[in-house]
Design a protein around this motif. Structure first.
Motif, PDB file in Angstrom:
ATOM      1  N   LEU A 190       0.798  -1.226   0.000  1.00  0.00           N
ATOM      2  CA  LEU A 190       0.000   0.000   0.000  1.00  0.00           C
ATOM      3  C   LEU A 190       0.832   1.279   0.000  1.00  0.00           C
ATOM      4  CD1 LEU A 190      -2.790  -0.907   2.582  1.00  0.00           C
ATOM      5  CD2 LEU A 190      -2.950  -0.918   0.095  1.00  0.00           C
ATOM      6  N   GLN A 191       2.153   1.152   0.138  1.00  0.00           N
ATOM      7  CA  GLN A 191       2.957   2.367   0.206  1.00  0.00           C
ATOM      8  C   GLN A 191       2.850   3.171  -1.081  1.00  0.00           C
ATOM      9  OE1 GLN A 191       7.130   1.452   0.799  1.00  0.00           O
ATOM     10  NE2 GLN A 191       6.966  -0.387  -0.433  1.00  0.00           N
ATOM     11  N   ARG A 192       3.254   4.416  -1.023  1.00  0.00           N
ATOM     12  CA  ARG A 192       3.013   5.372  -2.098  1.00  0.00           C
ATOM     13  C   ARG A 192       3.314   4.778  -3.474  1.00  0.00           C
ATOM     14  NH1 ARG A 192       6.152  10.662  -0.275  1.00  0.00           N
ATOM     15  NH2 ARG A 192       7.573   9.077   0.511  1.00  0.00           N
ATOM     16  N   PRO A 193       2.549   5.200  -4.492  1.00  0.00           N
ATOM     17  CA  PRO A 193       2.685   4.595  -5.833  1.00  0.00           C
ATOM     18  C   PRO A 193       4.117   4.535  -6.322  1.00  0.00           C
ATOM     19  CG  PRO A 193       0.846   6.122  -5.782  1.00  0.00           C
ATOM     20  CD  PRO A 193       1.541   6.259  -4.460  1.00  0.00           C
ATOM     21  N   GLN A 194       4.467   3.362  -6.851  1.00  0.00           N
ATOM     22  CA  GLN A 194       5.793   3.125  -7.386  1.00  0.00           C
ATOM     23  C   GLN A 194       5.650   2.495  -8.767  1.00  0.00           C
ATOM     24  OE1 GLN A 194       8.431   0.963  -4.730  1.00  0.00           O
ATOM     25  NE2 GLN A 194       7.146   1.473  -2.988  1.00  0.00           N
ATOM     26  N   PRO A 195       6.726   2.513  -9.569  1.00  0.00           N
ATOM     27  CA  PRO A 195       6.682   1.778 -10.836  1.00  0.00           C
ATOM     28  C   PRO A 195       6.357   0.314 -10.589  1.00  0.00           C
ATOM     29  CG  PRO A 195       8.637   3.173 -10.701  1.00  0.00           C
ATOM     30  CD  PRO A 195       7.998   3.209  -9.350  1.00  0.00           C
ATOM     31  N   TRP A 196       5.657  -0.311 -11.535  1.00  0.00           N
ATOM     32  CA  TRP A 196       5.175  -1.682 -11.321  1.00  0.00           C
ATOM     33  C   TRP A 196       6.305  -2.653 -11.047  1.00  0.00           C
ATOM     34  CZ3 TRP A 196       6.684  -5.759 -14.335  1.00  0.00           C
ATOM     35  CH2 TRP A 196       7.291  -5.446 -15.568  1.00  0.00           C
ATOM     36  N   ARG A 197       7.492  -2.384 -11.589  1.00  0.00           N
ATOM     37  CA  ARG A 197       8.615  -3.301 -11.351  1.00  0.00           C
ATOM     38  C   ARG A 197       9.019  -3.322  -9.875  1.00  0.00           C
ATOM     39  NH1 ARG A 197      12.679  -2.231 -16.536  1.00  0.00           N
ATOM     40  NH2 ARG A 197      11.252  -3.010 -18.138  1.00  0.00           N
ATOM     41  N   LYS A 198       8.882  -2.181  -9.197  1.00  0.00           N
ATOM     42  CA  LYS A 198       9.200  -2.140  -7.778  1.00  0.00           C
ATOM     43  C   LYS A 198       8.043  -2.659  -6.931  1.00  0.00           C
ATOM     44  CE  LYS A 198      12.583   1.623  -7.890  1.00  0.00           C
ATOM     45  NZ  LYS A 198      12.960   2.950  -7.335  1.00  0.00           N
ATOM     46  N   ARG A 199       6.826  -2.502  -7.428  1.00  0.00           N
ATOM     47  CA  ARG A 199       5.658  -2.957  -6.676  1.00  0.00           C
ATOM     48  C   ARG A 199       5.416  -4.459  -6.835  1.00  0.00           C
ATOM     49  NH1 ARG A 199       1.243  -0.372  -4.426  1.00  0.00           N
ATOM     50  NH2 ARG A 199       2.064   1.628  -5.087  1.00  0.00           N
ATOM     51  N   LEU A 200       5.888  -5.043  -7.937  1.00  0.00           N
ATOM     52  CA  LEU A 200       5.607  -6.450  -8.233  1.00  0.00           C
ATOM     53  C   LEU A 200       6.081  -7.406  -7.142  1.00  0.00           C
ATOM     54  CD1 LEU A 200       4.395  -8.443 -10.234  1.00  0.00           C
ATOM     55  CD2 LEU A 200       6.607  -8.500 -11.420  1.00  0.00           C
ATOM     56  N   PRO A 201       7.322  -7.262  -6.605  1.00  0.00           N
ATOM     57  CA  PRO A 201       7.725  -8.190  -5.530  1.00  0.00           C
ATOM     58  C   PRO A 201       6.790  -8.155  -4.331  1.00  0.00           C
ATOM     59  CG  PRO A 201       9.632  -7.018  -6.389  1.00  0.00           C
ATOM     60  CD  PRO A 201       8.418  -6.368  -6.991  1.00  0.00           C
ATOM     61  N   ALA A 202       6.370  -6.949  -3.925  1.00  0.00           N
ATOM     62  CA  ALA A 202       5.450  -6.845  -2.782  1.00  0.00           C
ATOM     63  C   ALA A 202       4.127  -7.523  -3.100  1.00  0.00           C
ATOM     64  CB  ALA A 202       5.229  -5.379  -2.423  1.00  0.00           C
ATOM     65  N   LEU A 203       3.652  -7.367  -4.332  1.00  0.00           N
ATOM     66  CA  LEU A 203       2.396  -7.994  -4.735  1.00  0.00           C
ATOM     67  C   LEU A 203       2.506  -9.518  -4.711  1.00  0.00           C
ATOM     68  CD1 LEU A 203      -0.477  -7.859  -5.860  1.00  0.00           C
ATOM     69  CD2 LEU A 203       0.521  -7.663  -8.153  1.00  0.00           C
ATOM     70  N   LEU A 204       3.590 -10.053  -5.259  1.00  0.00           N
ATOM     71  CA  LEU A 204       3.770 -11.506  -5.304  1.00  0.00           C
ATOM     72  C   LEU A 204       3.882 -12.097  -3.904  1.00  0.00           C
ATOM     73  CD1 LEU A 204       6.268 -11.851  -8.297  1.00  0.00           C
ATOM     74  CD2 LEU A 204       3.820 -12.365  -8.280  1.00  0.00           C
ATOM     75  N   ILE A 205       4.656 -11.425  -3.044  1.00  0.00           N
ATOM     76  CA  ILE A 205       4.807 -11.931  -1.677  1.00  0.00           C
ATOM     77  C   ILE A 205       3.477 -11.860  -0.934  1.00  0.00           C
ATOM     78  CG2 ILE A 205       5.900 -11.524   0.550  1.00  0.00           C
ATOM     79  CD1 ILE A 205       8.401 -10.618  -0.921  1.00  0.00           C
ATOM     80  N   SER A 206       2.740 -10.769  -1.114  1.00  0.00           N
ATOM     81  CA  SER A 206       1.461 -10.623  -0.430  1.00  0.00           C
ATOM     82  C   SER A 206       0.469 -11.690  -0.854  1.00  0.00           C
ATOM     83  CB  SER A 206       0.877  -9.226  -0.688  1.00  0.00           C
ATOM     84  OG  SER A 206       1.718  -8.225  -0.172  1.00  0.00           O
ATOM     85  N   VAL A 207       0.399 -11.940  -2.162  1.00  0.00           N
ATOM     86  CA  VAL A 207      -0.509 -12.981  -2.665  1.00  0.00           C
ATOM     87  C   VAL A 207      -0.092 -14.343  -2.132  1.00  0.00           C
ATOM     88  CG1 VAL A 207      -1.281 -14.190  -4.731  1.00  0.00           C
ATOM     89  CG2 VAL A 207      -1.174 -11.692  -4.724  1.00  0.00           C
ATOM     90  N   GLY A 208       1.213 -14.635  -2.179  1.00  0.00           N
ATOM     91  CA  GLY A 208       1.691 -15.908  -1.652  1.00  0.00           C
ATOM     92  C   GLY A 208       1.449 -16.057  -0.173  1.00  0.00           C
ATOM     93  N   LEU A 209       1.602 -14.961   0.563  1.00  0.00           N
ATOM     94  CA  LEU A 209       1.398 -15.007   2.005  1.00  0.00           C
ATOM     95  C   LEU A 209      -0.067 -15.263   2.344  1.00  0.00           C
ATOM     96  CD1 LEU A 209       3.280 -12.689   4.429  1.00  0.00           C
ATOM     97  CD2 LEU A 209       0.906 -13.223   4.858  1.00  0.00           C
ATOM     98  N   VAL A 210      -0.967 -14.579   1.645  1.00  0.00           N
ATOM     99  CA  VAL A 210      -2.397 -14.797   1.888  1.00  0.00           C
ATOM    100  C   VAL A 210      -2.779 -16.237   1.549  1.00  0.00           C
ATOM    101  CG1 VAL A 210      -4.719 -14.170   1.131  1.00  0.00           C
ATOM    102  CG2 VAL A 210      -3.025 -12.380   1.585  1.00  0.00           C
ATOM    103  N   ALA A 211      -2.272 -16.744   0.430  1.00  0.00           N
ATOM    104  CA  ALA A 211      -2.566 -18.131   0.046  1.00  0.00           C
ATOM    105  C   ALA A 211      -2.042 -19.105   1.099  1.00  0.00           C
ATOM    106  CB  ALA A 211      -1.956 -18.434  -1.321  1.00  0.00           C
ATOM    107  N   ALA A 212      -0.825 -18.865   1.577  1.00  0.00           N
ATOM    108  CA  ALA A 212      -0.243 -19.750   2.583  1.00  0.00           C
ATOM    109  C   ALA A 212      -1.033 -19.702   3.882  1.00  0.00           C
ATOM    110  CB  ALA A 212       1.219 -19.366   2.826  1.00  0.00           C
ATOM    111  N   MET A 213      -1.459 -18.499   4.306  1.00  0.00           N
ATOM    112  CA  MET A 213      -2.266 -18.389   5.525  1.00  0.00           C
ATOM    113  C   MET A 213      -3.577 -19.150   5.383  1.00  0.00           C
ATOM    114  SD  MET A 213      -1.622 -14.374   6.511  1.00  0.00           S
ATOM    115  CE  MET A 213      -2.635 -14.386   7.993  1.00  0.00           C
ATOM    116  N   ALA A 214      -4.197 -19.052   4.213  1.00  0.00           N
ATOM    117  CA  ALA A 214      -5.446 -19.784   3.995  1.00  0.00           C
ATOM    118  C   ALA A 214      -5.213 -21.284   4.078  1.00  0.00           C
ATOM    119  CB  ALA A 214      -6.034 -19.404   2.641  1.00  0.00           C
TER     120      ALA A 214
END
Length: 426
Positions: A190-214
C-alpha cells in the motif's frame, strides 16, 4: 559490490546504535524463520552490542517491572511440581527480558522499524515456498545446508496432513508467523505509488502469504487476515473498507455460527466455501471430539489449578503433566491461552504484571499516535496486536522464532513511545 551491499545494509541505522550490531540485527531477523540457530547467533551479537554505552537498565520503570517478574518466576521454581522443567522453562522468558532492553536502540527511529518490518516479510518467503512445495509438490525433508547448521524439516502433505506448515513444526505455528508478517506485507503493497517493477515483488509476496495463511487451515490466521486489514489501511479508507468487510463476513457468520435459522444458514452455506464454514463451525469434529480436547475444558482445568496454587504457580510445563491426570489420560502441552498459562506456571502476580505491562505498552503506543500514524507504524502496531490476539486461543511463543519476533515487535512499541515525536504527541 560488497561495499555497496554493506552501505545499503548500514542505511537507516538509528543514531546511537552499534554499526555491527545493526547489521547483525537485520540479518538475524532476515534468517529467523529459516534458521533459529544462525539467527540466534547474529541476534545475540546484536544484543550484546546494543547494551553497551547506555544508561543503567534499572532506571527504566518497565525494566523494574520485568525484574520483579523475574524474581517471582525464580522463586516459583523452588516449589514447582514440575521439578527441573520449571528451571528450563525460564528460558522462554528471562533472556527476552534482557532482549527487550538491548534491542531498543535498533528500533529507535521510524526508518529503522520500516527496514526491520521489510526484513521480516522477505524472511517469510522460504516459509511460503516450502509450505506450497510440501502441499502441492510432495516436498519432504530434512534438507540440510552449511554442514547441518540449517536443517529444514518438511513433511510431505503438511502437518497435520493437508495443512501448510512450511518450516515450522505445525500448521498453527506457521499461521502465527505468517499472521505477524501479513501487516508488513500489506504496508509494502500500500505504500506510495511506485513503478510496477518495484511494486511487483510486494504484490507476489502478499498474494503468496495470503494463500499460505489460507492453506494453514488455522482459524487464528484467517482472523488475523481480517483484523489487520483495516488497521493497516488506516481510518481514511474505513468509509468503504469496513462496510465491504462486513458484507463479506455476514455470510461467513451465518454459515458458521450455531443457532442460526436454517432459512438463513443454508443460502449462506451455498455462498461460503464448505471448507471455510466447516472449519469455523468445527463441524468436521462433530460428535467425535472428547470434551477434554476442547479449549473450554482446558481453560476450566487450568483455572482450577490456578485457584489451588495462585501465588507462585505449579512451575513451567506442569500443565502438561497434571492435565492427563485430571482428564483420563488426554495430554495437552499448554492451556491454549497465554495469561492462563502464566498463572498456572508462575502464579497470578506474574500473569497480572506481565500481561498488564504488555497491554500498557500497546495502549501507550496507540495514544501517542502509532496506531494512526504513518503506514509502517500502523502496520507495526497492528502486527503486535495480531500476535497478542493469537495468544488468547493458542501459545505460539513456545516456538523460539515466534517468541523472538514478538519481543522485537514489543521493543518497537516501547522505542516508539520513547521517541521525541511521540512524546510531543503524548
Amino acid at each position: 559490490m560488497r561495499q555497496q551491499w554493506l552501505r545499503r545494509l548500514d542505511a537507516t541505522r538509528p543514531e546511537g546504535a552499534s554499526p555491527l550490531g545493526w547489521r547483525c540485527f537485520q540479518l538475524g531477523l532476515l534468517l529467523l524463520a529459516s534458521s533459529a540457530l544462525l539467527a540466534g547467533v547474529l541476534l545475540l551479537v546484536a544484543l550484546i552490542l546494543g547494551c553497551r554505552q547506555r544508561l543503567p537498565w534499572w532506571r527504566d520503570r518497565v525494566n523494574q517491572v520485568l525484574l520483579l517478574v523475574s524474581v517471582l518466576m525464580v522463586l516459583g521454581c523452588f516449589t514447582a511440581s514440575s521439578g527441573w522443567l520449571a528451571w528450563v522453562g525460564l528460558g522462554n522468558w528471562l533472556p527476552f527480558f534482557w532482549a527487550f532492553w538491548g534491542y531498543q536502540p535498533y528500533l529507535a527511529s521510524a526508518p529503522a522499524r520500516r527496514r526491520v518490518a521489510l526484513w521480516l516479510v522477505v524472511g517469510s518467503v522460504p516459509v511460503i515456498v516450502t509450505g506450497l512445495g510440501q502441499l502441492f509438490l510432495g516436498w519432504s525433508g530434512p534438507f540440510q545446508i552449511l554442514g547441518g547448521a540449517v536443517i529444514w524439516h518438511l513433511k510431505a502433505g503438511g502437518n497435520p496432513s493437508g495443512r501448510l506448515a512450511g518450516l515450522f513444526d505445525y500448521a498453527n505455528i506457521a499461521g502465527a508467523w505468517l499472521a505477524l508478517a501479513w501487516p508488513f506485507a500489506l504496508a509494502a503493497l500500500l505504500q506510495r505509488p511506485q513503478p510496477w517493477r518495484k511494486r511487483l515483488p510486494a504484490l507476489l509476496i502478499s498474494v503468496g502469504l495470503v494463500a499460505a495463511m489460507a492453506l494453514t487451515d488455522s482459524r487464528n490466521a484467517w482472523g488475523a487476515l481480517v483484523l489487520a486489514l483495516p488497521l493497516v489501511a488506516g481510518p481514511a479508507r474505513w468509509i468503504w473498507l469496513l462496510p465491504l468487510l462486513l458484507l463479506l463476513l455476514i455470510p461467513v457468520g451465518l454459515a458458521s455460527l450455531p443457532g442460526v435459522p436454517l432459512a438463513l444458514q443454508q443460502p449462506a452455506r451455498v455462498l461460503v466455501p464448505v471448507e471455510v464454514w466447516e472449519r469455523l463451525s468445527d463441524l468436521e469434529f462433530a460428535g467425535r471430539r472428547p470434551l477434554a480436547i476442547t479449549r473450554v475444558n482446558q481453560w476450566g482445568v487450568a483455572l482450577h489449578l490456578v485457584a489451588e496454587r495462585p501465588w507462585l504457580g505449579w512451575g513451567a510445563a506442569a500443565f502438561s503433566v497434571i492435565y492427563p491426570l485430571r482428564t483420563a489420560g488426554i495430554w495437552h502441552g499448554h492451556p491454549h491461552n497465554l495469561p492462563i498459562d502464566l498463572a498456572v506456571s508462575h502464579g497470578v502476580p506474574v500473569a497480572v504484571l506481565l500481561v498488564g505491562l504488555v497491554l500498557a505498552l500497546q495502549i501507550q503506543a496507540a495514544r501517542r499516535g502509532m496506531a494512526s500514524g504513518a503506514l509502517f507504524e500502523r502496520a507495526w502496531w497492528a502486527a503486535f496486536l495480531v500476535l497478542m490476539a493469537l495468544h488468547a486461543t493458542d501459545i505460539p511463543l513456545y516456538d523460539s522464532r515466534i517468541n523472538i519476533a514478538g519481543w522485537v515487535l514489543l521493543c518497537g512499541l516501547r522505542a516508539y513511545s520513547l521517541s521525541p515525536e511521540s512524546r510531543q504527541r503524548g
